[in-house]
Design a protein around this motif. Sequence first.
Motif: not given
Length: 376
Positions: A99-100, A92, A96-97
Amino acid sequence: MGRPPGLSVRLKLTLSYAGFLLLAGALLLVAVGVFLLRQGWLQTNEAGAVRVTPGTLFVRGFAPTAVAVMVFLLVFGLLGGWVLAGRMLAPLARITHATRTAAAGSLSHRIRMPGRRDEFRELADAFDMMFAQLEAHVAEQRRFAANASHELRTPLAISKTLIDVARADPHHDTGELVERLHTVNTRAIDLTEALLLLSRANQRSFTREPVDLSLVAEEATETLHPLAEKHGVTLETSGDIAPTSGSPALLLQLATNLVHNAIVHNLPEQGTVRVHTAIRPHSAVLTVENTGEQLTPHLVATFTEPFQRGTERIHTDQAGVGLGLAIVKTITEAHSGTLTLAPRPGGGLRITVELPAASGSFVGDPSERRSGPRLF
């Protein structure tokens, strides 16, 4: 959206692991304690055997050990749960990295999660596919915006030049100037209307109605018959009733663009355009094919991109604004259909539009249709 800070998922999982471990240990110790309370304990001394009461045994012997075990389980559960939660949530963190990074504008980044397939890796693969589609869509929109700006700037620049020439020479023949301005202005209007039609089809802002592709194809060929005669092209229509549902105006535009493209990009003389409709178990099909120059699959694959007209196609007098097949593609996709372009072995192009078949009765009167081919 703003949200108040809360506990991290890793901490929640850690507390959950530790809590379950602590609960399991507590249940085990309770079971042992109950067993000891029932059995009691005989203790031997110099005077003989003395029976120790169960409560005394539990308090003096077992309770301290139970407390120590519970403390150990709590510490072990917290540390072990923290490590295990970190390992489980590591994918995850990568997602998350990614998507950012994408949110910051870098759509070329991919997660590429290693390992065997599981829920996290399926999620990562879905994100990678979404990033690839977004990157392709954004690149296409940028190319479209750049090409549209270039195409619109050209007639405006020509108009400005003609007006500057007229202002510099007031005695210049205005008739020729007006005619050239009319031609340039017509091209700019056609381009603007094509862009608006493309935007409307992209938004799918239309009402679906029953449509017969065979009637739409006939109307398009009849409308473009004079253009075909001018280019020395023979139009042939054939096929069956092909009911579908959608926007009659957009589907007529689709058929008109296909036939127009087939007429204009054909042999210099004695060319042929064949328009055929058919019905399949779950789809209505419109096929338009034309004679013409030899084409390669790589070149044909670019024809549906905006402002792409193929090699030497842009120099013809009927080249249009370069949005004909791009509009066909957009209208087809807006109607949940598929568009297929393929070069013909003897030269020319075959374009097939396949749309979902309409449910229920056929559209139109079958007695008005001709089963054989029609020549124009």
